[in-house]
Scaffold this active site. Structure first.
Site, PDB file in Angstrom:
ATOM      1  N   GLU A  11       0.811  -1.216   0.000  1.00 27.53           N
ATOM      2  CA  GLU A  11       0.000   0.000   0.000  1.00 27.53           C
ATOM      3  C   GLU A  11       0.850   1.273   0.000  1.00 27.53           C
ATOM      4  O   GLU A  11       0.344   2.350  -0.333  1.00 27.53           O
ATOM      5  CB  GLU A  11      -0.940   0.005   1.215  1.00 27.53           C
ATOM      6  CG  GLU A  11      -1.983  -1.093   1.155  1.00 27.53           C
ATOM      7  CD  GLU A  11      -2.786  -1.219   2.435  1.00 27.53           C
ATOM      8  OE1 GLU A  11      -3.983  -1.518   2.361  1.00 27.53           O
ATOM      9  OE2 GLU A  11      -2.216  -1.030   3.537  1.00 27.53           O
ATOM     10  N   GLY A  77     -12.401  -4.207   1.978  1.00 18.26           N
ATOM     11  CA  GLY A  77     -13.529  -4.998   1.485  1.00 18.26           C
ATOM     12  C   GLY A  77     -14.643  -4.025   1.117  1.00 18.26           C
ATOM     13  O   GLY A  77     -14.921  -3.087   1.863  1.00 18.26           O
ATOM     14  N   GLU A 173      -7.943  -0.516   9.892  1.00 14.93           N
ATOM     15  CA  GLU A 173      -7.087   0.519  10.489  1.00 14.93           C
ATOM     16  C   GLU A 173      -7.687   1.921  10.546  1.00 14.93           C
ATOM     17  O   GLU A 173      -7.340   2.708  11.452  1.00 14.93           O
ATOM     18  CB  GLU A 173      -5.742   0.625   9.735  1.00 14.93           C
ATOM     19  CG  GLU A 173      -4.876  -0.612   9.761  1.00 14.93           C
ATOM     20  CD  GLU A 173      -5.251  -1.628   8.701  1.00 14.93           C
ATOM     21  OE1 GLU A 173      -5.942  -1.251   7.726  1.00 14.93           O
ATOM     22  OE2 GLU A 173      -4.879  -2.812   8.829  1.00 14.93           O
ATOM     23  N   ASP A 196     -11.538  -6.745  -2.300  1.00  8.33           N
ATOM     24  CA  ASP A 196     -12.467  -7.889  -2.230  1.00  8.33           C
ATOM     25  C   ASP A 196     -13.857  -7.339  -1.933  1.00  8.33           C
ATOM     26  O   ASP A 196     -13.996  -6.320  -1.279  1.00  8.33           O
ATOM     27  CB  ASP A 196     -12.022  -8.881  -1.140  1.00  8.33           C
ATOM     28  CG  ASP A 196     -11.780  -8.207   0.195  1.00  8.33           C
ATOM     29  OD1 ASP A 196     -10.767  -7.491   0.328  1.00  8.33           O
ATOM     30  OD2 ASP A 196     -12.613  -8.362   1.107  1.00  8.33           O
TER      31      ASP A 196
HETATM   32  N1  SAH Z   1      -2.342 -10.720   3.796  1.00  4.37           N
HETATM   33  C1  SAH Z   1      -1.976 -10.016   4.999  1.00  4.37           C
HETATM   34  C2  SAH Z   1      -3.142  -9.786   5.916  1.00  4.37           C
HETATM   35  C3  SAH Z   1      -4.142  -8.872   5.269  1.00  4.37           C
HETATM   36  S1  SAH Z   1      -5.383  -8.382   6.394  1.00  4.37           S
HETATM   37  C4  SAH Z   1      -0.930 -10.838   5.744  1.00  4.37           C
HETATM   38  O1  SAH Z   1      -0.748 -11.994   5.432  1.00  4.37           O
HETATM   39  O2  SAH Z   1      -0.291 -10.273   6.637  1.00  4.37           O
HETATM   40  C5  SAH Z   1      -6.316  -7.367   5.330  1.00  4.37           C
HETATM   41  C6  SAH Z   1      -5.818  -5.953   5.113  1.00  4.37           C
HETATM   42  O3  SAH Z   1      -6.529  -5.350   4.060  1.00  4.37           O
HETATM   43  C7  SAH Z   1      -6.017  -5.036   6.306  1.00  4.37           C
HETATM   44  O4  SAH Z   1      -4.997  -4.077   6.388  1.00  4.37           O
HETATM   45  C8  SAH Z   1      -7.389  -4.382   6.037  1.00  4.37           C
HETATM   46  O5  SAH Z   1      -7.392  -3.003   6.347  1.00  4.37           O
HETATM   47  C9  SAH Z   1      -7.638  -4.570   4.532  1.00  4.37           C
HETATM   48  N2  SAH Z   1      -8.849  -5.325   4.137  1.00  4.37           N
HETATM   49  C10 SAH Z   1      -9.106  -5.667   2.857  1.00  4.37           C
HETATM   50  N3  SAH Z   1     -10.250  -6.375   2.777  1.00  4.37           N
HETATM   51  C11 SAH Z   1     -10.739  -6.498   4.035  1.00  4.37           C
HETATM   52  C12 SAH Z   1     -11.893  -7.147   4.587  1.00  4.37           C
HETATM   53  N4  SAH Z   1     -12.737  -7.830   3.840  1.00  4.37           N
HETATM   54  N5  SAH Z   1     -12.065  -7.071   5.930  1.00  4.37           N
HETATM   55  C13 SAH Z   1     -11.200  -6.400   6.710  1.00  4.37           C
HETATM   56  N6  SAH Z   1     -10.089  -5.786   6.233  1.00  4.37           N
HETATM   57  C14 SAH Z   1      -9.847  -5.827   4.906  1.00  4.37           C
END
Ligand code: SAH
Length: 229
Positions: A11, A77, A173, A196
């Protein structure tokens, strides 16, 4: 000085590449990239995932630099008709998982003694809409909700939508960053591009598929807005 926060490397990597006169500053808990974009002073920092990381990082940035605004960029999301790679701009941000509604007249998401929704800066919203209107990026301006979970479960989606029918993006966040900015009285705005779509079959796979392009769209928006600050 403009502060920019992202939760994941993907990001922030484009905005860090964009920095002129780049300096790397190692603080105790975070590495800050300082430089200029379009002759404006900017600091960029990686927060890590979740609200605690986000709050700590925002506070570190504010305590160490003289910030005039805070931008949170990244992915989320999407819900209520937004699609992969669309950008959601925060009109306001709330905590969907904060609940003391058993007491008094608090609404869900409200932290005692604070407003239920943290409002993004009007001037930044206007500048962002102007930038987006000139781009080919689809966007919505509205509510973003944060909690410490990657939301995919049907029950959670249903519950959150019942609470916030106007929600466009859910992530992990923004509310912590907004709350911290609010406490320090610093204008903020959040750009989250959709990785997503809530309720889709394989959200976590879509996340992996779209995280890079979605991050790039949030970057395009902030770059354009910085040029007009
Ligand atoms: N792939 C990462 C974890 C990602 S957690 C790892 O392995 O460390 C998801 C991140 O994307 C978070 O920073 C959140 O802010 C955002 N995000 C995207 N889609 C989301 C969803 N459906 N629910 C919550 N956060 C989501």
């Amino acid at each position: 000085m403009i502060g920019i926060i992202g939760a994941m490397e993907v990001e922030i990597e484009s905005i860090v590449k964009e920095l002129q006169n780049k300096e790397t500053i190692n603080l105790k808990l975070r590495t800050v990239y300082k430089g200029t974009i379009d002759n404006k002073e900017v600091v960029v920092v990686l927060a890590g995932i979740g609200k605690v990381n986000a709050a700590i990082t925002t506070s570190i940035l504010i305590e160490n630099f003289d910030l005039t605004s805070i931008f949170n960029i990244g992915v989320a999301g999407g819900v209520n008709g937004v699609n992969h790679k669309d950008v959601v701009v925060s009109e306001g941000v709330t905590h969907h998982d904060f609940d003391v509604t058993n007491f008094s007249d608090y609404v869900r998401g409200q932290v005692p003694s604070l407003p239920p929704v943290f409002k993004a800066d009007e001037n930044l919203i206007t500048k962002t809409i102007n930038a987006l209107e000139k781009s080919h990026i689809e966007y919505k301006v509205g509510l973003i909700a944060s909690g410490d979970q990657f939301v995919t479960k049907k029950e959670t989606i249903k519950e959150v939508l019942a609470l916030y029918p106007n929600l466009y993006a859910i992530e992990m966040e923004a509310a912590a960053i907004a709350q911290t900015a609010h406490l320090y009285n610093i204008p903020f705005i959040v750009y989250r591009s959709i990785s997503d779509v809530l309720g889709d079959e394989a959200q976590h796979l879509d996340f992996n598929l779209f995280v890079k392009d979605a991050s790039e769209n949030a970057f395009k928006v902030i770059k354009e807005v910085i040029n007009h600050l």
